[in-house]
Design an enzyme around this catalytic site. Structure first.
Site, PDB file in Angstrom:
ATOM      1  CG  ASP A 210      39.758-103.559  46.992  1.00 48.43           C
ATOM      2  OD1 ASP A 210      40.239-102.626  46.321  1.00 48.43           O
ATOM      3  OD2 ASP A 210      39.221-104.559  46.473  1.00 48.43           O
ATOM      4  CG  ASP A 212      42.128 -99.522  42.901  1.00 52.67           C
ATOM      5  OD1 ASP A 212      42.116-100.720  42.559  1.00 52.67           O
ATOM      6  OD2 ASP A 212      42.658 -98.636  42.223  1.00 52.67           O
TER       7      ASP A 212
END
Length: 296
Positions: A210, A212
């Site tokens: 991802d 973040d």
């Protein structure tokens, strides 16, 4: 030079290694308690392999609760010389996208609730962490990952946070913009420090799941999406690991420039006559080469 034995410490999503001959699970005890789980050993295309699920099978250990000291001691008991730490992480860089791998070469440690050294009062030591990973082993991991089609970035700073919560938006922006970090995770510290104290070659393969929370087009971390990407990353990690036996030198000399296997040569400061014998006994596995009782 000892015959190499490669340990894979599997992070979130990686709980097994396929294709091991002579596979056997070991239940070990250490002076620091039991490791995260039993450790699987075997042989993969001629290379001795150990596998330790960092969070335990079924993911029972939170990042703060992982028994890091016991994990490293137990691996060294089994004869491990090299550690490939495979970890899920968030990315602070657009170009380090979900599904990519990053071969980490630096850390910033923001963990606060973990034992970070095998050494303490009674036997004090200071190892160098200027270059905290083994670049030779990292280079082999990058070669292995690229050979199976994974976009792989060599070099990056890993921000180790305590967790278990993910970052606030303000923290994420600070780590990215002010601190210059590239990826973020919760588990590679103090693991890397302890591996250096135990004179083991250590590298981190950060598997990006991802962005973040800093990325304006992605918003906060979505656990459902992370789990989906974890599955794909784990399959790629198993393919990468399968390439390692063909890359590692049988002599154990991978061209390490950090001197990982001799990190304690000048590190122990406590005079021999002032060393705590009980602590010295506890250190017999990780520091026996220097303190006595270990292989030279």
């Amino acid at each position: 030079m000892a015959e190499p034995m490669l340990a894979v410490i599997g992070g979130s999503g990686l709980y097994e290694i396929d294709g091991l001959a002579e596979a056997e699970w070991h239940s070990l005890d250490t002076p620091w308690g039991k490791p995260s789980d039993e450790i699987l050993t075997g042989v993969l295309d001629g290379l001795k392999i150990a596998f330790l699920p960092r969070h335990g099978r079924g993911h029972v250990h939170a990042p703060t609760d992982v028994p890091y000291c016991a994990n490293i001691d137990a691996l060294k008991q089994l004869g491990v010389t090299h550690i490939l730490s495979v970890s899920a992480c968030g990315s602070f860089r657009e170009e380090m996208a979900p599904g990519h791998f990053v071969i980490v070469d630096q850390f910033i440690d923001r963990t606060v609730n973990r034992v970070k050294s095998f050494f303490e009062k009674g036997c004090v030591a200071h190892v160098s962490m200027a270059h905290p990973t083994c670049t030779a082993l990292g280079g082999l991991a990058a070669q292995a990952a690229r050979s199976v089609g994974v976009t792989t970035h060599v070099g990056g700073t890993y921000l180790a946070m305590e967790g278990p919560q993910f970052s606030t938006l303000a923290e994420s922006k600070m780590y990215r913009e002010s601190w210059g970090c590239d990826v973020i995770g919760m588990t590679n510290m103090p693991e890397a420090k302890l591996a250096r104290e135990a004179e083991m070659h250590y590298t981190t393969v950060a598997m990006v799941t991802d962005y973040d929370s800093w990325h304006p087009d992605h918003g906060e971390v979505d656990v459902t999406e992370i789990i989906r990407i974890l599955g794909a990353n784990s399959a790629h990690a198993r393919d990468m690991i399968a390439q390692m036996p063909g890359l590692m030198a049988p002599s154990g000399d991978q061209g390490c420039e950090q001197g990982c296997a001799h990190a304690l040569d000048y590190a122990i400061l406590t005079a021999p006559e002032r060393r705590d014998p009980d602590l010295v006994a506890r250190l017999s596995t990780v520091a026996g080469r220097i303190l006595g009782g270990g292989d030279a």
